[in-house]
Design an enzyme around this catalytic site. Structure first.
Site, PDB file in Angstrom:
ATOM      1  N   HIS A   1       1.931   2.495  -0.397  1.00 56.20           N
ATOM      2  CA  HIS A   1       2.198   3.618   0.167  1.00 56.20           C
ATOM      3  C   HIS A   1       1.964   5.053   0.582  1.00 56.20           C
ATOM      4  O   HIS A   1       1.885   5.754   1.685  1.00 56.20           O
ATOM      5  CB  HIS A   1       3.927   3.269   0.282  1.00 56.20           C
ATOM      6  CG  HIS A   1       4.114   3.539   1.934  1.00 56.20           C
ATOM      7  ND1 HIS A   1       3.765   2.740   2.651  1.00 56.20           N
ATOM      8  CD2 HIS A   1       4.698   4.739   1.755  1.00 56.20           C
ATOM      9  CE1 HIS A   1       4.322   2.988   3.767  1.00 56.20           C
ATOM     10  NE2 HIS A   1       5.537   4.480   3.830  1.00 56.20           N
TER      11      HIS A   1
ATOM     12  N   HIS B   1       0.384  -2.930  12.247  1.00 60.50           N
ATOM     13  CA  HIS B   1       1.483  -1.660  12.762  1.00 60.50           C
ATOM     14  C   HIS B   1       0.262  -1.033  11.575  1.00 60.50           C
ATOM     15  O   HIS B   1       0.060  -0.005  11.738  1.00 60.50           O
ATOM     16  CB  HIS B   1       2.571  -2.466  11.157  1.00 60.50           C
ATOM     17  CG  HIS B   1       3.082  -0.861  10.606  1.00 60.50           C
ATOM     18  ND1 HIS B   1       3.853  -0.121  11.532  1.00 60.50           N
ATOM     19  CD2 HIS B   1       2.876  -0.822   9.524  1.00 60.50           C
ATOM     20  CE1 HIS B   1       4.049   0.523  10.751  1.00 60.50           C
ATOM     21  NE2 HIS B   1       3.386   1.050   9.166  1.00 60.50           N
ATOM     22  N   PHE B   2      -1.061  -0.742  11.060  1.00 57.71           N
ATOM     23  CA  PHE B   2      -1.306  -0.010  10.261  1.00 57.71           C
ATOM     24  C   PHE B   2      -2.059   0.288  10.578  1.00 57.71           C
ATOM     25  O   PHE B   2      -2.654   1.620  11.041  1.00 57.71           O
ATOM     26  CB  PHE B   2      -1.319  -0.466   8.846  1.00 57.71           C
ATOM     27  CG  PHE B   2      -2.459  -1.350   7.927  1.00 57.71           C
ATOM     28  CD1 PHE B   2      -4.030  -1.486   8.565  1.00 57.71           C
ATOM     29  CD2 PHE B   2      -1.941  -2.706   7.383  1.00 57.71           C
ATOM     30  CE1 PHE B   2      -4.507  -2.047   8.081  1.00 57.71           C
ATOM     31  CE2 PHE B   2      -2.383  -3.076   7.328  1.00 57.71           C
ATOM     32  CZ  PHE B   2      -3.859  -3.276   7.415  1.00 57.71           C
ATOM     33  N   HIS B   3      -2.653  -0.487  11.751  1.00 56.68           N
ATOM     34  CA  HIS B   3      -3.905   0.261  12.667  1.00 56.68           C
ATOM     35  C   HIS B   3      -2.860   1.255  13.791  1.00 56.68           C
ATOM     36  O   HIS B   3      -4.326   1.833  14.062  1.00 56.68           O
ATOM     37  CB  HIS B   3      -4.641  -0.818  13.778  1.00 56.68           C
ATOM     38  CG  HIS B   3      -5.760  -1.729  12.350  1.00 56.68           C
ATOM     39  ND1 HIS B   3      -4.999  -2.721  11.585  1.00 56.68           N
ATOM     40  CD2 HIS B   3      -7.013  -1.676  12.003  1.00 56.68           C
ATOM     41  CE1 HIS B   3      -6.379  -3.274  10.872  1.00 56.68           C
ATOM     42  NE2 HIS B   3      -7.530  -2.223  11.167  1.00 56.68           N
TER      43      HIS B   3
ATOM     44  N   TYR C   1       0.836   7.854   3.329  1.00 56.30           N
ATOM     45  CA  TYR C   1       1.081   9.594   3.104  1.00 56.30           C
ATOM     46  C   TYR C   1      -0.154  10.375   3.263  1.00 56.30           C
ATOM     47  O   TYR C   1      -0.341  11.677   3.967  1.00 56.30           O
ATOM     48  CB  TYR C   1       2.572   9.909   3.084  1.00 56.30           C
ATOM     49  CG  TYR C   1       3.853   9.388   3.910  1.00 56.30           C
ATOM     50  CD1 TYR C   1       3.660   9.298   5.059  1.00 56.30           C
ATOM     51  CD2 TYR C   1       3.929   7.726   2.902  1.00 56.30           C
ATOM     52  CE1 TYR C   1       4.560   9.160   5.850  1.00 56.30           C
ATOM     53  CE2 TYR C   1       4.874   6.728   3.808  1.00 56.30           C
ATOM     54  CZ  TYR C   1       5.595   7.471   5.181  1.00 56.30           C
ATOM     55  OH  TYR C   1       5.952   6.538   5.872  1.00 56.30           O
TER      56      TYR C   1
ATOM     57  N   ARG D   1      -2.415 -12.716   8.057  1.00 57.90           N
ATOM     58  CA  ARG D   1      -3.208 -12.078   7.715  1.00 57.90           C
ATOM     59  C   ARG D   1      -4.585 -12.545   6.629  1.00 57.90           C
ATOM     60  O   ARG D   1      -3.949 -13.306   6.107  1.00 57.90           O
ATOM     61  CB  ARG D   1      -2.581 -11.019   7.389  1.00 57.90           C
ATOM     62  CG  ARG D   1      -2.263 -10.626   6.083  1.00 57.90           C
ATOM     63  CD  ARG D   1      -1.405  -9.010   5.742  1.00 57.90           C
ATOM     64  NE  ARG D   1      -2.370  -8.588   6.001  1.00 57.90           N
ATOM     65  CZ  ARG D   1      -1.653  -7.296   4.866  1.00 57.90           C
ATOM     66  NH1 ARG D   1      -0.468  -7.032   4.056  1.00 57.90           N
ATOM     67  NH2 ARG D   1      -3.055  -6.023   4.393  1.00 57.90           N
ATOM     68  N   ARG D   2      -5.231 -11.141   6.887  1.00 54.44           N
ATOM     69  CA  ARG D   2      -6.330 -12.313   5.623  1.00 54.44           C
ATOM     70  C   ARG D   2      -6.900 -13.976   6.237  1.00 54.44           C
ATOM     71  O   ARG D   2      -7.056 -14.396   4.991  1.00 54.44           O
ATOM     72  CB  ARG D   2      -6.101 -11.372   4.708  1.00 54.44           C
ATOM     73  CG  ARG D   2      -6.041 -10.354   4.652  1.00 54.44           C
ATOM     74  CD  ARG D   2      -5.222 -10.560   3.085  1.00 54.44           C
ATOM     75  NE  ARG D   2      -5.187  -8.732   2.835  1.00 54.44           N
ATOM     76  CZ  ARG D   2      -3.813  -8.310   1.762  1.00 54.44           C
ATOM     77  NH1 ARG D   2      -3.163  -8.750   1.424  1.00 54.44           N
ATOM     78  NH2 ARG D   2      -4.358  -6.870   1.747  1.00 54.44           N
TER      79      ARG D   2
END
Lengths: 546, 288
Positions: free
Chosen positions: A215, A366-368, A219, A429-430
């Site tokens: 995580h 989300h992370f994209h 950041y 996913r994956r």
């Protein structure tokens, strides 16, 4: 100063050189997992591609970009050359060797382990060594950032460290803390098995150590964007930063709260108790604080700028902002994506709601959106701001840069919103190949196709970025105005020691880390192992590699 | 304006704020995560304090990996085609078998040619097939009240003898040779569904051709010839396999195949095999 500039430029070059091929891979992956026909329809190639795309985007682009940005910020905000340039070049070369090693091994198909390389997946030892070199080499950068800040403080006793330098040092510390997880995992869990020193691999311990990284690394990617929010955006908008103290607090909070929270990636894992997971889930909510502070601060700074430029009324200041500046446009688009992505993130980190979307496409989307969208668009804006000042060659066309930013925004929204929806519908996913004839999967088909269209727009935008930078590089040299950072409305004349350094915050972080991770990691040694270790019998590497 | 020069001196405001906030967060998250929320479970009564803390840490009475469930071993038959079994069948005494066979004629007809449409003809049936069914009835693998009682009265040697006796009786089922029958119309494009299934099967449904084991032209150990068998009996057995009421096929192959057949297909297949007895195709089957 000249040497520092070249240092930053070389780092940017590597970052963007890795960025474009990784974009092509990403676009192909979207095509591959969609109902549309894809060239080279092979699921092994898909996973190799995912590994390369992830490694390039998550480790190479970000690390090189942050390092280059760090050197540039150090030189320009302290207004003196970077100390330890030789060490910086050595670090650059080490990182580059690591990158090439990892890329070659993945391309040869010997480390299809995805960029998270969760055990018991195992790849060639050379891949892990490559990642270690890349991460380890960047520790030289970490040391240099700390050293430069400390040296400046020694030379200027009692003076407040400029906010950009303070923030980039927070970034460096954050990265050092974050990287400790993956380094320990590689050295303590993965490599001993890969090198044949052990026969078992404790997948649960590996995942726990990696969660320390997983995580906080996000950041670390985010920080350059936030530094731009605080120090470049108000200047580009023609105003001042709303509050210098708020900026310092934001970066301190990122350092403190982004680390003891990684276990929200392990909510579905059996090796940890519910209480420990809740504790880290609770801590994760505090990460939202610096982001909310930042959104407030930046909007306030933009309002100051808008009103200074003659904007009137409740919303009139928005129209008065210099929207032709790529930096101003980028921050607006970035905040929109940050808003959508942030709400998605609140669902991911909530212990109970997480189970709805765990391991679905929702997470990938989300992370994209949050990294590929909100953060990377700021990387572009930073490049447009810094590139001309480093090379002395201005952008040929700001309009083209605005087009590129708009395309990136549109592509990212079109790609990720349907992607979130398919996650809610239960798409895992994956997964390389979906059987779209299956009625359960068939209804996701149209959404995935819309997503692919977004992916193609992103690819066009990425190509446009390279075109713009190359055109600038090939252009004529003008006398560039030096980079100037935004002044605060009330520039700090005096800053309390606690907000001018990181000693106390690191101490607090140690306590929080012991609280959050002491037992979860310690249990593997006290109770031997909470779940039995995997016996990995597959011999995944040739004898020659050892 | 000299204030807050030491980052670790608690009388300064920022260290107080920093350490105070951190301590508050730790205390609140511990209290909530372990003794408070950790007590409650979805369908069970709340735990006591100590159990809640242990649960929060992931220590429960059962921390081992879940044991794999082991379903009881169920075998469709106790017969295995070992050489000793085959030797015993081959050594069957027809004379003694004829004596035992007098018990069978009440239902299976004189000499094993059944007069009843629901009772199979066993004259000429492969001795291994008869032996296996008797053994399955005896061990309860195939369930039918009368036959179960009859078979329990027989020893393994008796079964071999009676199998040899009926296998030698004329006028019933043809002997399966395993020789390939030259016959036209074996393709998947065959219009007649019965002939298509018998000679070509249906690969899309995983149905092999019936004739591969039951003839004409094919033979597998333990599979009875079907030509000349009663249609109603064949249809009833296909239904029993499809519904899982009959389960003594060694590899479940008949259950797998019968599940794929429609009721109409079962009927035409039964009719095809049943009528072949009265009107064998010229040059079709090697007759005994």
């Amino acid at each position: 100063m000249q040497n520092s500039s070249r240092l930053a430029l070389y780092h940017y070059w590597v970052a963007f050189a890795a960025f474009l091929p990784a974009m092509v891979l990403g676009a192909w992956q979207m095509l591959m997992r969609s109902p549309l026909p894809a060239p080279l329809d092979d699921s092994n190639a898909y996973y190799t591609s995912v590994t390369l795309h992830g490694t390039a985007m998550a480790y190479v682009v970000t690390t090189f970009f942050a390092m280059g940005f760090g050197y540039a910020v150090t030189a320009t905000s302290l207004r003196r050359p970077v100390r330890g340039v030789t060490a910086a070049w050595i670090g650059f070369v080490i990182c580059l060797i690591g990158t090439v090693m990892a890329a070659v091994i993945v391309l040869s198909g010997r480390a299809t382990v995805l960029y998270t390389f969760y055990p018991p997946l195992l790849g060639s030892a050379w891949y892990y060594f490559g990642v270690l070199l890349l991460v380890g080499g960047s520790m030289i950068w970490v040391a240099l950032m700390i050293y430069n800040m400390a040296a400046w403080k020694r030379d200027n006793p009692g003076q407040p460290v400029p906010l950009p330098m303070f923030a980039i040092t927070a970034t460096a510390l954050l990265w050092a803390w974050a990287a400790s997880g993956v380094i320990l995992e590689l050295l303590g869990v993965v490599l001993p098995r890969v090198l044949g020193l052990t026969t078992q691999i404790d997948a649960a311990l590996g995942r726990t150590l990696f969660s320390v990284t997983l995580h906080a690394i996000v950041y670390f990617w985010l920080m350059p964007a936030y530094i731009a929010f605080y120090t470049l955006v108000p200047q580009a908008a023609g105003g001042r930063l709303y509050s210098d103290t708020m900026g310092r607090l934001t970066f301190i909070m990122f350092l403190v709260f982004s680390l003891p929270v990684g276990m929200h990636h392990l909510f579905a894992d059996p090796e940890h108790g519910a209480g420990v997971k809740f504790l880290q889930s609770f801590l994760t909510f505090f990460v939202a604080l610096p982001t909310l502070l930042t959104v407030f601060s930046i909007c306030a700074s933009l309002e100051i700028a808008g009103r200074a430029r003659g904007g009137r009324g409740l919303l009139g200041w928005i129209a008065a902002l210099p929207w032709k500046e790529p930096m101003v446009l980028a921050v607006a688009l970035s905040l929109v994506m940050l808003g959508f992505g942030g709400f998605g993130g609140l669902i991911n980190m909530s212990y109970a709601m997480n189970s709805m979307i765990h391991n679905t496409s929702w997470v990938t989307a989300h992370f994209h959106l949050i990294f590929g969208g909100a953060v990377v668009i700021m990387y572009f804006a930073i490049a447009y701001e810094m590139w001309p000042r480093i090379t002395g060659k201005p952008l040929r066309s700001k309009a083209l840069a605005r087009w590129q930013l708009w395309l990136w925004f549109a592509g990212m929204m079109i790609a990720t919103i349907p992607w979130h929806l398919t996650g809610l519908m239960g798409q895992p996913r994956r997964v390389a190949i979906f059987d779209y004839n299956d009625p359960f999967v068939a209804r996701m088909g149209p959404l995935v196709i819309i997503s692919v269209i977004g992916g193609m727009i992103l690819l066009v935008s990425a190509i446009l970025l390279i075109v713009i930078l190359v055109r600038s590089q090939l252009g004529e040299k003008h006398l560039a105005t030096p980079l100037r950072y935004a002044l605060a409305v009330n520039p700090p004349r005096y800053v309390p020691a606690s907000l001018n350094g990181f000693a106390m915050w690191n101490a607090i972080l140690v306590v929080l880390m012991v609280v959050a991770y002491g037992y979860p990691i310690g249990q593997f040694f006290i109770l031997k192992s909470s779940v039995s270790a995997y016996e990995v019998t597959r011999q995944s590497i040739g004898a020659g590699v050892r | 304006m000299v204030r807050d020069q030491g980052a670790f001196k608690l009388h300064n405001p920022w260290p107080r704020i920093g350490w105070g906030t951190a301590a508050a967060i730790i205390v609140i998250s511990f209290v909530l995560g372990f003794p408070v929320l950790g007590r409650y479970r979805p369908n069970d009564p709340p735990l006591d304090l100590w159990s809640a803390i242990c649960r929060g840490l992931g220590i429960t009475s059962d921390t081992r990996p879940a044991a794999e469930s082991r379903p009881a071993l169920r075998t469709p038959t106790q017969i295995a085609w070992t050489s000793s079994t085959l030797d015993q069948i081959a050594a069957g005494d027809t004379q003694h078998g004829g004596f035992i066979g007098m018990n069978c004629s009440a239902c299976h007809g004189q000499g094993g040619v059944s007069p009843s449409s629901l009772i199979p003809t066993i004259a000429g049936m492969d001795p291994a097939a008869i032996y296996k069914q008797l053994d399955d009835y005896r061990s309860g693998k195939r369930l039918w009240g009368v036959m179960g009682a009859m078979a329990k009265a027989l020893s393994a040697q008796d079964s071999a003898d009676v199998a040899a006796y009926f296998a030698a009786q004329p006028g019933g089922l043809p002997t399966l040779s395993g020789n390939r029958v030259p016959e036209s119309g074996r393709s998947l494009r065959q219009a007649d569904p019965a002939r298509r299934l018998v000679f070509a099967g249906d690969p899309q449904r995983g149905v092999p051709p019936c004739s591969a084991c039951h003839g004409p032209g094919g033979f597998k150990l333990g599979a009875p010839a079907l030509q000349g068998q009663h249609s109603a009996y064949i249809e009833r057995q296909l239904g029993a396999f499809a519904q899982g009421m009959r389960q003594n096929d060694i590899f479940g192959q008949m259950r797998a195949i019968a599940k794929q057949l429609t009721a109409d297909e079962m009927q035409v297949l039964a009719a095809y095999y049943g009528t072949r007895a009265s009107a064998p195709e010229p040059g079709g089957v090697a007759s005994r």
